[in-house]
Design an enzyme around this catalytic site. Structure first.
Site, mmCIF file in Angstrom:
data_model
loop_
_atom_site.group_PDB
_atom_site.id
_atom_site.type_symbol
_atom_site.label_atom_id
_atom_site.label_comp_id
_atom_site.label_asym_id
_atom_site.label_seq_id
_atom_site.Cartn_x
_atom_site.Cartn_y
_atom_site.Cartn_z
ATOM 1 C CE LYS A 13 -2.638 1.657 -4.053
ATOM 2 N NZ LYS A 13 -1.874 2.904 -3.810
ATOM 3 N NE ARG A 88 1.101 -1.168 0.193
ATOM 4 C CZ ARG A 88 -0.076 -0.558 0.249
ATOM 5 N NH1 ARG A 88 -1.192 -1.234 0.199
ATOM 6 N NH2 ARG A 88 -0.135 0.753 0.335
ATOM 7 N NE ARG A 122 -4.612 9.232 1.752
ATOM 8 C CZ ARG A 122 -4.085 8.091 1.314
ATOM 9 N NH1 ARG A 122 -4.622 7.465 0.263
ATOM 10 N NH2 ARG A 122 -3.016 7.569 1.899
ATOM 11 N NE ARG A 152 -4.304 6.364 5.328
ATOM 12 C CZ ARG A 152 -4.067 5.586 4.265
ATOM 13 N NH1 ARG A 152 -4.982 5.470 3.317
ATOM 14 N NH2 ARG A 152 -2.928 4.954 4.156
ATOM 15 N NE ARG A 163 1.903 5.444 3.409
ATOM 16 C CZ ARG A 163 0.919 6.309 3.244
ATOM 17 N NH1 ARG A 163 0.948 7.459 3.876
ATOM 18 N NH2 ARG A 163 -0.080 6.026 2.457
HETATM 19 P P1 ADP Z 1 -2.267 3.864 0.487
HETATM 20 O O1 ADP Z 1 -3.729 4.120 0.133
HETATM 21 O O2 ADP Z 1 -1.586 5.112 0.875
HETATM 22 O O3 ADP Z 1 -1.538 3.121 -0.599
HETATM 23 P P2 ADP Z 1 -3.180 1.692 2.155
HETATM 24 O O4 ADP Z 1 -4.413 2.141 2.802
HETATM 25 O O5 ADP Z 1 -3.306 0.775 0.985
HETATM 26 O O6 ADP Z 1 -2.286 2.973 1.773
HETATM 27 O O7 ADP Z 1 -2.211 0.997 3.209
HETATM 28 C C1 ADP Z 1 -1.879 1.642 4.415
HETATM 29 C C2 ADP Z 1 -0.840 0.806 5.160
HETATM 30 O O8 ADP Z 1 -1.394 -0.490 5.469
HETATM 31 C C3 ADP Z 1 0.436 0.504 4.386
HETATM 32 O O9 ADP Z 1 1.396 1.536 4.492
HETATM 33 C C4 ADP Z 1 0.896 -0.792 5.060
HETATM 34 O O10 ADP Z 1 1.504 -0.532 6.307
HETATM 35 C C5 ADP Z 1 -0.417 -1.505 5.334
HETATM 36 N N1 ADP Z 1 -0.796 -2.383 4.203
HETATM 37 C C6 ADP Z 1 -1.882 -2.252 3.381
HETATM 38 N N2 ADP Z 1 -1.901 -3.216 2.451
HETATM 39 C C7 ADP Z 1 -0.788 -3.978 2.673
HETATM 40 C C8 ADP Z 1 -0.220 -5.123 2.039
HETATM 41 N N3 ADP Z 1 -0.791 -5.670 0.960
HETATM 42 N N4 ADP Z 1 0.930 -5.619 2.548
HETATM 43 C C9 ADP Z 1 1.522 -5.093 3.623
HETATM 44 N N5 ADP Z 1 1.055 -4.012 4.267
HETATM 45 C C10 ADP Z 1 -0.094 -3.454 3.806
HETATM 46 P P1 ADP Z 2 -4.325 5.560 -2.954
HETATM 47 O O1 ADP Z 2 -5.515 4.695 -2.616
HETATM 48 O O2 ADP Z 2 -3.620 5.094 -4.186
HETATM 49 O O3 ADP Z 2 -3.391 5.732 -1.806
HETATM 50 P P2 ADP Z 2 -6.239 7.783 -2.973
HETATM 51 O O4 ADP Z 2 -7.307 7.291 -3.877
HETATM 52 O O5 ADP Z 2 -6.501 7.765 -1.518
HETATM 53 O O6 ADP Z 2 -4.848 7.013 -3.314
HETATM 54 O O7 ADP Z 2 -5.834 9.258 -3.438
HETATM 55 C C1 ADP Z 2 -4.825 10.008 -2.740
HETATM 56 C C2 ADP Z 2 -5.226 11.476 -2.707
HETATM 57 O O8 ADP Z 2 -5.150 12.030 -4.031
HETATM 58 C C3 ADP Z 2 -6.651 11.742 -2.231
HETATM 59 O O9 ADP Z 2 -6.654 12.964 -1.525
HETATM 60 C C4 ADP Z 2 -7.456 11.878 -3.531
HETATM 61 O O10 ADP Z 2 -8.590 12.709 -3.363
HETATM 62 C C5 ADP Z 2 -6.434 12.487 -4.473
HETATM 63 N N1 ADP Z 2 -6.558 12.067 -5.877
HETATM 64 C C6 ADP Z 2 -6.889 10.820 -6.332
HETATM 65 N N2 ADP Z 2 -6.861 10.776 -7.684
HETATM 66 C C7 ADP Z 2 -6.494 12.033 -8.104
HETATM 67 C C8 ADP Z 2 -6.280 12.632 -9.401
HETATM 68 N N3 ADP Z 2 -6.430 11.930 -10.543
HETATM 69 N N4 ADP Z 2 -5.906 13.922 -9.435
HETATM 70 C C9 ADP Z 2 -5.741 14.633 -8.291
HETATM 71 N N5 ADP Z 2 -5.928 14.129 -7.045
HETATM 72 C C10 ADP Z 2 -6.296 12.846 -6.941
#
Ligand code: ADP
Ligand code: ADP
Ligand code: ZN
Length: 210
Positions: A13, A88, A122, A152, A163
């Site tokens: 995302k 979420r 990541r 992270r 998660r």
């Molecule tokens: P990821 O990229 O792995 O999906 P995020 O950076 O979006 O993770 O979120 C990291 C953490 O921040 C989540 O595991 C949660 O604890 C918190 N968080 C982020 N967005 C939300 C939301 N919309 N509602 C509740 N918790 C959130």
């Molecule tokens: P999210 O915001 O949904 O948690 P991220 O954008 O942080 O996800 O991506 C999670 C991990 O996967 C990062 O290390 C990123 O570089 C990698 N990644 C993202 N998109 C792809 C893809 N299409 N193929 C392989 N790796 C990817």
């Protein structure tokens, strides 16, 4: 364009949001980034949120809804926005629907078996937040700013399992929520970053040229 990106943690995302927001000139609103910013500044909100984030749990709805409500009043949101990681939960989606109309929810579909590798590999830049993966980025520094790359704390394997569970229980019902509103588009998130980007852009171009 009022957009939402759905998908499990590690679906890509954030990676896709950066390119899409640049191309379509939209503010990128990541609740995860906002919360990590609060933690870095050691605000009361940040200290409260950290407990949940480190445990792989969601921060309470009222906290996140409050953050988003205030963000939406900023002038840069007047012509559209892209939410990454929000909503979420169903209560978050309902609270958002009361404030603005979402024209498209893009679901980036990635199965659980790919998520473990995505999250364990990541790396994020400590200075600018850019995201990389160890499989396609060698070296310890950020390509765009030279900052140090770190893992992270919530990408540790114990937290990742939690998660994913939370995603399936609380977030995946939003796929049906947006489907029933007729605004859901799904993309295959297992393809390369460039292929996923091209697919999302094709969907947006088609939908918003109408
Ligand atoms: P990821 O990229 O792995 O999906 P995020 O950076 O979006 O993770 O979120 C990291 C953490 O921040 C989540 O595991 C949660 O604890 C918190 N968080 C982020 N967005 C939300 C939301 N919309 N509602 C509740 N918790 C959130
Ligand atoms: P999210 O915001 O949904 O948690 P991220 O954008 O942080 O996800 O991506 C999670 C991990 O996967 C990062 O290390 C990123 O570089 C990698 N990644 C993202 N998109 C792809 C893809 N299409 N193929 C392989 N790796 C990817
Ligand atoms: Zn950087």
């Amino acid at each position: 364009m009022n957009l939402v990106f759905l998908g499990p943690p590690g679906a890509g995302k954030g990676t896709q949001a950066v390119g899409v927001c640049e191309k379509y000139n939209l503010p990128h609103i990541s609740t995860g980034d906002i919360l990590r910013g609060e933690i870095k500044q050691q605000t009361k909100l940040g200290l409260e949120a950290k407990k949940y984030m480190d445990a792989g749990q969601l921060v309470p709805d009222e906290v996140v809804i409050g953050i988003v409500a205030s963000r939406l009043t900023q002038p840069d949101c007047q012509n559209g926005f892209l939410f990454d990681g929000f909503p979420r939960t169903l209560p978050q989606a309902e609270a958002l629907a009361e404030k603005v109309e979402i024209q498209m929810a893009v679901n980036i579909d990635v199965p659980d078996e790919n998520i473990i590798n995505r999250l364990s590999g990541r790396r994020v830049c400590k200075s600018c937040g850019a995201t990389y993966h160890v499989d396609n980025h060698k070296g310890q520094t950020c390509d765009s700013c030279g900052g140090e790359l770190i893992q992270r704390t919530d990408d540790a394997p114990e937290t990742v399992a939690n998660r994913l569970k939370v995603y399936h229980e609380q977030t995946s019902p939003l796929i049906d929520f947006y489907q029933s509103k007729g605004v859901l588009k799904s993309v295959d998130g297992t393809r390369s970053i460039d292929e996923v980007f091209a697919e999302i852009c094709a969907i947006l171009d088609k939908e918003f040229s109408k």
